[in-house]
Motif scaffolding. Structure first.
Motif, PDB file in Angstrom:
ATOM      1  N   ALA A   3      10.974  -4.472   1.577  1.00 26.17           N
ATOM      2  CA  ALA A   3      10.319  -5.643   0.994  1.00 26.17           C
ATOM      3  C   ALA A   3      10.519  -6.818   1.948  1.00 26.17           C
ATOM      4  O   ALA A   3      11.476  -6.834   2.727  1.00 26.17           O
ATOM      5  CB  ALA A   3      10.919  -5.956  -0.375  1.00 26.17           C
ATOM      6  N   GLU A  34       3.033 -12.308  -2.741  1.00 29.87           N
ATOM      7  CA  GLU A  34       3.454 -11.006  -2.227  1.00 29.87           C
ATOM      8  C   GLU A  34       3.450  -9.946  -3.330  1.00 29.87           C
ATOM      9  O   GLU A  34       3.031  -8.800  -3.110  1.00 29.87           O
ATOM     10  CB  GLU A  34       4.841 -11.112  -1.585  1.00 29.87           C
ATOM     11  CG  GLU A  34       4.816 -11.907  -0.278  1.00 29.87           C
ATOM     12  CD  GLU A  34       6.187 -12.288   0.212  1.00 29.87           C
ATOM     13  OE1 GLU A  34       6.379 -12.301   1.447  1.00 29.87           O
ATOM     14  OE2 GLU A  34       7.076 -12.588  -0.619  1.00 29.87           O
ATOM     15  N   ARG A  38       0.847  -6.727  -3.501  1.00 31.34           N
ATOM     16  CA  ARG A  38       1.337  -5.346  -3.642  1.00 31.34           C
ATOM     17  C   ARG A  38       0.687  -4.663  -4.845  1.00 31.34           C
ATOM     18  O   ARG A  38       0.302  -3.499  -4.779  1.00 31.34           O
ATOM     19  CB  ARG A  38       2.848  -5.323  -3.788  1.00 31.34           C
ATOM     20  CG  ARG A  38       3.370  -3.898  -3.839  1.00 31.34           C
ATOM     21  CD  ARG A  38       4.758  -3.805  -3.257  1.00 31.34           C
ATOM     22  NE  ARG A  38       5.190  -2.431  -3.150  1.00 31.34           N
ATOM     23  CZ  ARG A  38       5.040  -1.680  -2.082  1.00 31.34           C
ATOM     24  NH1 ARG A  38       4.462  -2.168  -1.006  1.00 31.34           N
ATOM     25  NH2 ARG A  38       5.484  -0.437  -2.054  1.00 31.34           N
ATOM     26  N   THR A  88      -3.337  -3.959  -4.277  1.00 35.56           N
ATOM     27  CA  THR A  88      -3.791  -3.177  -3.138  1.00 35.56           C
ATOM     28  C   THR A  88      -4.020  -1.734  -3.586  1.00 35.56           C
ATOM     29  O   THR A  88      -3.132  -1.115  -4.165  1.00 35.56           O
ATOM     30  CB  THR A  88      -2.743  -3.222  -2.003  1.00 35.56           C
ATOM     31  OG1 THR A  88      -2.576  -4.579  -1.605  1.00 35.56           O
ATOM     32  CG2 THR A  88      -3.207  -2.407  -0.815  1.00 35.56           C
ATOM     33  N   THR A 103       6.316  -2.982 -10.203  1.00 35.41           N
ATOM     34  CA  THR A 103       7.067  -3.079  -8.956  1.00 35.41           C
ATOM     35  C   THR A 103       8.128  -4.150  -9.097  1.00 35.41           C
ATOM     36  O   THR A 103       7.959  -5.106  -9.871  1.00 35.41           O
ATOM     37  CB  THR A 103       6.156  -3.359  -7.745  1.00 35.41           C
ATOM     38  OG1 THR A 103       6.898  -3.142  -6.550  1.00 35.41           O
ATOM     39  CG2 THR A 103       5.608  -4.779  -7.763  1.00 35.41           C
ATOM     40  N   TRP A 127      11.017  -2.398  -2.020  1.00 33.00           N
ATOM     41  CA  TRP A 127      10.133  -2.323  -3.174  1.00 33.00           C
ATOM     42  C   TRP A 127      10.498  -1.082  -3.984  1.00 33.00           C
ATOM     43  O   TRP A 127      10.707  -0.010  -3.429  1.00 33.00           O
ATOM     44  CB  TRP A 127       8.674  -2.201  -2.737  1.00 33.00           C
ATOM     45  CG  TRP A 127       8.100  -3.413  -2.084  1.00 33.00           C
ATOM     46  CD1 TRP A 127       7.784  -3.553  -0.767  1.00 33.00           C
ATOM     47  CD2 TRP A 127       7.736  -4.637  -2.716  1.00 33.00           C
ATOM     48  NE1 TRP A 127       7.255  -4.796  -0.544  1.00 33.00           N
ATOM     49  CE2 TRP A 127       7.208  -5.481  -1.725  1.00 33.00           C
ATOM     50  CE3 TRP A 127       7.812  -5.104  -4.022  1.00 33.00           C
ATOM     51  CZ2 TRP A 127       6.751  -6.764  -1.991  1.00 33.00           C
ATOM     52  CZ3 TRP A 127       7.360  -6.391  -4.288  1.00 33.00           C
ATOM     53  CH2 TRP A 127       6.837  -7.213  -3.291  1.00 33.00           C
ATOM     54  N   ASP A 135       8.555   0.842  -6.748  1.00 36.93           N
ATOM     55  CA  ASP A 135       7.312   1.003  -7.503  1.00 36.93           C
ATOM     56  C   ASP A 135       7.512   2.141  -8.488  1.00 36.93           C
ATOM     57  O   ASP A 135       8.015   3.208  -8.121  1.00 36.93           O
ATOM     58  CB  ASP A 135       6.163   1.343  -6.549  1.00 36.93           C
ATOM     59  CG  ASP A 135       5.993   0.273  -5.482  1.00 36.93           C
ATOM     60  OD1 ASP A 135       5.604  -0.844  -5.840  1.00 36.93           O
ATOM     61  OD2 ASP A 135       6.262   0.567  -4.299  1.00 36.93           O
TER      62      ASP A 135
END
Length: 123
Positions: A19, A28, A32, A35, A51, A62, A64
């Motif tokens: 990250a 940010e 994320r 996208t 996330t 990160w 997720d």
């Protein structure tokens, strides 16, 4: 989450993407989450729809997760409902408040996976 907690959920901390910082900006996070394709869940590979940034000992990464794994790895809110009955009570209360605010009688039908038909409420 520490590295051991990640491993308990079959998540290898070494595979998590780096990250930008321990406290990413809203931009940010939005980038994320918006996208496509979505980053895969670190536990199962399905699309990650949540996330957060964690430090498992080697800097920010990160994490997720899909909904099921996000629920499994997140502690319950200290003041929130934790049992099915408490959750149903909260749903009834909210339905009653919304109905009163709108001047409506709102039917609330609740189904559960465990018992099938569970409750009916007319607020």
């Amino acid at each position: 989450m520490c590295a051991e907690e990640l491993r308990q959920h079959s998540i290898n901390p070494a595979t998590l993407p780096s990250a930008p910082s321990a406290e990413p900006t809203r931009h940010e996070f939005r980038t994320r989450m918006n996208t496509l394709p979505l980053a895969p869940c670190a536990a199962c590979g399905k699309p990650g729809i949540t996330t957060k940034v964690i430090d498992a000992g080697d800097g920010p990464h990160w994490l997720d997760l899909c909904w099921p794994h996000a629920g499994e790895t997140s502690p319950p809110h200290p003041h929130g409902p934790t049992t099915v009955e408490e959750i149903l009570d909260l749903l009834r209360e909210v339905a009653k408040e919304v109905a009163a605010e709108m001047g409506l009688s709102v039917p609330l039908h609740i189904w559960t996976d465990q018992e099938g038909w569970h409750d009916e409420y007319f607020g």
